[in-house]
Design a protein around this motif. Structure first.
Motif, PDB file in Angstrom:
ATOM      1  N   ARG A 187      31.621  39.499  47.757  1.00  0.00           N
ATOM      2  CA  ARG A 187      30.542  40.295  47.134  1.00  0.00           C
ATOM      3  C   ARG A 187      31.041  41.487  46.737  1.00  0.00           C
ATOM      4  O   ARG A 187      30.505  42.350  46.085  1.00  0.00           O
ATOM      5  CB  ARG A 187      29.351  40.494  48.091  1.00  0.00           C
ATOM      6  N   ASP A 188      32.176  42.008  47.400  1.00  0.00           N
ATOM      7  CA  ASP A 188      32.807  43.215  47.047  1.00  0.00           C
ATOM      8  C   ASP A 188      33.734  42.929  45.937  1.00  0.00           C
ATOM      9  O   ASP A 188      34.689  42.478  46.056  1.00  0.00           O
ATOM     10  CB  ASP A 188      33.555  43.556  48.183  1.00  0.00           C
ATOM     11  N   THR A 189      33.259  43.537  44.742  1.00  0.00           N
ATOM     12  CA  THR A 189      34.353  43.467  43.550  1.00  0.00           C
ATOM     13  C   THR A 189      34.993  44.686  43.277  1.00  0.00           C
ATOM     14  O   THR A 189      35.489  44.849  41.888  1.00  0.00           O
ATOM     15  CB  THR A 189      33.114  43.293  42.308  1.00  0.00           C
ATOM     16  N   GLY A 190      35.428  45.668  44.172  1.00  0.00           N
ATOM     17  CA  GLY A 190      36.043  46.702  43.894  1.00  0.00           C
ATOM     18  C   GLY A 190      37.562  46.467  44.014  1.00  0.00           C
ATOM     19  O   GLY A 190      38.266  47.533  43.918  1.00  0.00           O
ATOM     20  N   LEU A 191      38.006  45.422  43.979  1.00  0.00           N
ATOM     21  CA  LEU A 191      39.586  44.901  44.069  1.00  0.00           C
ATOM     22  C   LEU A 191      39.668  44.173  42.734  1.00  0.00           C
ATOM     23  O   LEU A 191      39.086  43.452  42.595  1.00  0.00           O
ATOM     24  CB  LEU A 191      39.823  44.050  45.172  1.00  0.00           C
ATOM     25  N   ALA A 192      40.706  44.885  42.132  1.00  0.00           N
ATOM     26  CA  ALA A 192      41.132  44.218  40.561  1.00  0.00           C
ATOM     27  C   ALA A 192      42.582  43.747  41.033  1.00  0.00           C
ATOM     28  O   ALA A 192      43.641  44.578  41.471  1.00  0.00           O
ATOM     29  CB  ALA A 192      41.187  45.202  39.674  1.00  0.00           C
ATOM     30  N   LEU A 193      42.728  42.577  40.397  1.00  0.00           N
ATOM     31  CA  LEU A 193      44.166  41.890  40.166  1.00  0.00           C
ATOM     32  C   LEU A 193      44.695  42.231  38.700  1.00  0.00           C
ATOM     33  O   LEU A 193      44.044  41.472  37.885  1.00  0.00           O
ATOM     34  CB  LEU A 193      44.253  40.704  40.610  1.00  0.00           C
ATOM     35  N   SER A 194      45.826  42.455  38.387  1.00  0.00           N
ATOM     36  CA  SER A 194      46.197  42.814  37.166  1.00  0.00           C
ATOM     37  C   SER A 194      47.707  42.371  36.956  1.00  0.00           C
ATOM     38  O   SER A 194      48.353  42.477  37.766  1.00  0.00           O
ATOM     39  CB  SER A 194      46.242  44.328  36.767  1.00  0.00           C
ATOM     40  N   GLU A 213      54.677  42.591  34.028  1.00  0.00           N
ATOM     41  CA  GLU A 213      55.579  41.808  33.215  1.00  0.00           C
ATOM     42  C   GLU A 213      56.194  40.520  34.063  1.00  0.00           C
ATOM     43  O   GLU A 213      56.097  39.517  33.379  1.00  0.00           O
ATOM     44  CB  GLU A 213      56.726  42.767  32.803  1.00  0.00           C
ATOM     45  N   ASP A 214      56.466  41.024  35.258  1.00  0.00           N
ATOM     46  CA  ASP A 214      57.148  39.906  36.195  1.00  0.00           C
ATOM     47  C   ASP A 214      56.254  39.556  37.271  1.00  0.00           C
ATOM     48  O   ASP A 214      56.841  38.825  38.448  1.00  0.00           O
ATOM     49  CB  ASP A 214      58.491  39.934  36.292  1.00  0.00           C
ATOM     50  N   HIS A 215      55.192  40.164  37.545  1.00  0.00           N
ATOM     51  CA  HIS A 215      54.342  40.220  38.808  1.00  0.00           C
ATOM     52  C   HIS A 215      52.820  40.430  38.634  1.00  0.00           C
ATOM     53  O   HIS A 215      52.594  40.900  37.433  1.00  0.00           O
ATOM     54  CB  HIS A 215      55.174  41.189  39.961  1.00  0.00           C
ATOM     55  N   TYR A 216      52.296  40.662  39.779  1.00  0.00           N
ATOM     56  CA  TYR A 216      50.928  41.069  39.767  1.00  0.00           C
ATOM     57  C   TYR A 216      50.697  42.228  40.481  1.00  0.00           C
ATOM     58  O   TYR A 216      51.648  42.791  41.327  1.00  0.00           O
ATOM     59  CB  TYR A 216      49.737  40.088  40.289  1.00  0.00           C
ATOM     60  N   GLU A 217      49.767  43.155  40.321  1.00  0.00           N
ATOM     61  CA  GLU A 217      49.197  44.410  41.056  1.00  0.00           C
ATOM     62  C   GLU A 217      47.891  44.618  41.631  1.00  0.00           C
ATOM     63  O   GLU A 217      46.896  43.899  40.811  1.00  0.00           O
ATOM     64  CB  GLU A 217      49.663  45.402  40.356  1.00  0.00           C
ATOM     65  N   LEU A 218      47.605  44.847  42.772  1.00  0.00           N
ATOM     66  CA  LEU A 218      46.163  44.760  43.190  1.00  0.00           C
ATOM     67  C   LEU A 218      45.753  46.518  43.363  1.00  0.00           C
ATOM     68  O   LEU A 218      46.715  47.210  44.153  1.00  0.00           O
ATOM     69  CB  LEU A 218      46.158  44.680  44.710  1.00  0.00           C
ATOM     70  N   ASN A 219      44.694  46.866  42.815  1.00  0.00           N
ATOM     71  CA  ASN A 219      44.175  48.204  43.029  1.00  0.00           C
ATOM     72  C   ASN A 219      42.453  47.949  43.238  1.00  0.00           C
ATOM     73  O   ASN A 219      41.674  47.277  42.862  1.00  0.00           O
ATOM     74  CB  ASN A 219      44.376  48.788  41.600  1.00  0.00           C
ATOM     75  N   GLY A 220      42.260  49.142  44.239  1.00  0.00           N
ATOM     76  CA  GLY A 220      40.760  49.125  44.742  1.00  0.00           C
ATOM     77  C   GLY A 220      40.742  49.055  46.293  1.00  0.00           C
ATOM     78  O   GLY A 220      41.708  49.334  47.106  1.00  0.00           O
ATOM     79  N   PHE A 233      43.848  49.285  48.363  1.00  0.00           N
ATOM     80  CA  PHE A 233      44.960  48.956  47.950  1.00  0.00           C
ATOM     81  C   PHE A 233      45.250  49.673  46.717  1.00  0.00           C
ATOM     82  O   PHE A 233      44.472  50.085  45.783  1.00  0.00           O
ATOM     83  CB  PHE A 233      45.037  47.523  47.186  1.00  0.00           C
ATOM     84  N   GLU A 234      46.573  50.377  46.676  1.00  0.00           N
ATOM     85  CA  GLU A 234      47.107  51.263  45.388  1.00  0.00           C
ATOM     86  C   GLU A 234      48.496  50.764  44.866  1.00  0.00           C
ATOM     87  O   GLU A 234      49.445  50.905  45.590  1.00  0.00           O
ATOM     88  CB  GLU A 234      47.119  52.762  46.182  1.00  0.00           C
ATOM     89  N   GLN A 235      48.462  50.157  43.863  1.00  0.00           N
ATOM     90  CA  GLN A 235      49.456  49.614  43.175  1.00  0.00           C
ATOM     91  C   GLN A 235      50.326  48.684  44.215  1.00  0.00           C
ATOM     92  O   GLN A 235      51.637  48.658  44.181  1.00  0.00           O
ATOM     93  CB  GLN A 235      50.492  50.627  42.591  1.00  0.00           C
ATOM     94  N   VAL A 236      49.633  47.657  44.600  1.00  0.00           N
ATOM     95  CA  VAL A 236      50.235  46.886  45.515  1.00  0.00           C
ATOM     96  C   VAL A 236      50.900  45.615  44.909  1.00  0.00           C
ATOM     97  O   VAL A 236      50.132  44.950  44.048  1.00  0.00           O
ATOM     98  CB  VAL A 236      49.067  46.316  46.758  1.00  0.00           C
ATOM     99  N   PHE A 237      52.143  45.437  45.048  1.00  0.00           N
ATOM    100  CA  PHE A 237      53.142  44.538  44.420  1.00  0.00           C
ATOM    101  C   PHE A 237      52.579  43.151  44.900  1.00  0.00           C
ATOM    102  O   PHE A 237      52.584  42.891  46.220  1.00  0.00           O
ATOM    103  CB  PHE A 237      54.273  44.730  44.741  1.00  0.00           C
ATOM    104  N   VAL A 238      52.477  42.023  44.057  1.00  0.00           N
ATOM    105  CA  VAL A 238      52.240  40.729  44.564  1.00  0.00           C
ATOM    106  C   VAL A 238      53.062  40.057  43.523  1.00  0.00           C
ATOM    107  O   VAL A 238      53.016  39.806  42.265  1.00  0.00           O
ATOM    108  CB  VAL A 238      50.589  40.195  44.128  1.00  0.00           C
ATOM    109  N   ASP A 239      53.776  39.055  44.270  1.00  0.00           N
ATOM    110  CA  ASP A 239      54.766  37.985  43.584  1.00  0.00           C
ATOM    111  C   ASP A 239      53.961  37.039  43.175  1.00  0.00           C
ATOM    112  O   ASP A 239      52.707  36.678  43.848  1.00  0.00           O
ATOM    113  CB  ASP A 239      55.525  37.612  44.586  1.00  0.00           C
TER     114      ASP A 239
END
Length: 409
Positions: A143-150, A153-160, A220-226
């Motif tokens: 229910r907490d939608t405060g986290l975004a996955l973006s 170029e070659d990976h993902y990033e988490l913010n929120g 999460f602040e610009q957290v790298f996600v492979d």
């Protein structure tokens, strides 16, 4: 330090809970479970009063060897069936509901990897879980939608941020969820080491119950996600929706564990310390007819709830073992879990509050901590409204249609 060094031998000790009423039989794991429960119970009242985190007790869980129960044997785990895991959760919750919560959520994260991970992801993460004795936490509040996955170029990033992240503080790794779009029901699960740069786990949980579940917020602040850390690809199916069923039945065990702990503690107090009411004419509180009736009523509530939880656990195990689960089979399971949860909530709230009517005013002294059982159930039973479970049952009775799979059903 090994589990044998950390946990004392209790082979000759009296059982923690009265075996006539609350048997502790977990096969060849009984000794380990009893040792762990005894150690947790020793300081449960003091730690509940203090709140915060319990790192020493988390290490007891780790050293017990029980954190790998749900990991399949092919990955080095024990591959224990869910009904036994749930019974252990219930027993530990009677001793310490907060640490039982953390213990249970360990297995929920393992199940998430099994449900959503590819075979290679399962092998990688679960083998490390066993070999490195990992403790898992979560940041999956749907229910907490405060986290975004973006996508980058070659990976993902988490913010929120995420809230109600049970077990995150002090965990070795986290299972995280983020929405794919605007619908919170459509989410992707992510597995990350807890020390990943940009990930901050806050110690800010302050509920008046379940006080040591480390259920604060994670930022999460610009957290790298492979890309390999995103579980899947797995399309929606009745089987993947078993995660909600697993979670709901965990909550049920926590309620019943608190009810067991409250009943056991109250019975001991009544036998050993309560005084008979002058008008009763009884020589002891145990001989008071009204107190006997009170305990009889409370026992009936507990005994009525346990078989439903056991039946639901067996149905869940059957569903878990099916390679292809049908929607109808999944609906039958969800209804059984709804029945078990609603009855368990009502029983536990009643038992944990009404024990005081049997024990008397002196039992409200803070040194006993008897109120912790009610506080634990009251806080955790608000996880999601049981009214919706009752409505699902009524809808099924009238229409024959089972509940639609969701984050909570």
């Amino acid at each position: 330090m090994t589990a044998e060094q950390r946990l004392p031998d209790v082979s000759g000790a009296q059982p923690l809970f009265e075996p006539r009423l609350f048997p502790a039989d977990f096969g060849n794991r009984t000794a380990e479970v009893e040792r762990l429960a005894r150690r947790l119970a020793e300081t449960a009242v003091e730690r509940d009063r203090a709140g915060g985190s319990a790192p020493k007790e988390r290490e007891l869980l780790r050293d017990s060897g029980l954190l790998s129960l749900a990991v399949p044997q092919q990955y080095g785990g024990q591959g224990v069936a869910w009904p036994e895991i749930y019974r252990i959760v219930r027993y530990l919750a009677a001793a310490d509901s907060s640490l039982a919560h953390l213990f249970a959520f360990q297995h929920l994260q393992v199940a998430t990897i099994l449900l959503f991970g590819t075979p290679e992801q399962q092998r990688h993460w679960l083998t490390r879980t066993v070999q490195e004795r990992w403790f898992w936490g979560n940041a999956t509040n749907g229910r907490d939608t405060g986290l975004a996955l973006s996508r980058r170029e070659d990976h993902y990033e988490l913010n929120g941020s995420k809230s109600f992240c049970s077990g995150a503080l002090g965990a070795d790794a986290l299972v995280i969820s983020a929405p794919r779009g605007s619908n919170p029901e459509d989410r992707v699960f992510i597995v990350l080491p807890s020390q990943r740069e940009g990930l901050v786990i806050n110690q800010d949980w302050d509920g008046f119950g379940q006080r040591q579940t480390d259920s604060g917020t994670v930022q999460f602040e610009q957290v790298f996600v492979d890309s390999g850390e995103l579980l899947g690809p797995v399309g929606p199916s009745p089987r993947t929706t078993l995660r909600a069923c697993l979670s709901q039945l965990i909550l049920t065990q926590l309620y019943l564990g608190n009810a067991q702990g409250a009943l056991d503690a109250a019975l001991r107090y009544t036998r050993e310390q309560s005084r008979p009411w002058p008008a009763s004419g009884a020589a002891s509180a145990s001989d008071d007819a009204f107190i006997q009736q009170r305990y009889g009523e409370l026992w009936l509530r507990y005994r009525s709830a346990v078989p439903l939880a056991e039946q639901a656990a067996q149905l869940l195990q059957s569903a878990w073992e099916k390679p292809a689960l049908t929607a109808a089979e999944r609906a039958t399971l969800a209804l059984a879990i709804s029945e078990a949860k609603v009855v368990a909530v009502r029983a536990a709230l009643g038992i944990t509050s009404q024990i005081f009517e049997a024990m008397g005013a002196r039992a409200t002294s803070s040194r006993y901590g008897f109120d912790r059982f009610w506080r634990n159930v009251r806080v955790h039973s608000l996880h999601d409204p049981i009214d919706y479970k009752v409505r699902d049952l009524g809808h099924w009775l009238l229409s024959g249609q089972g509940p639609t799979p969701s984050l909570y059903s």
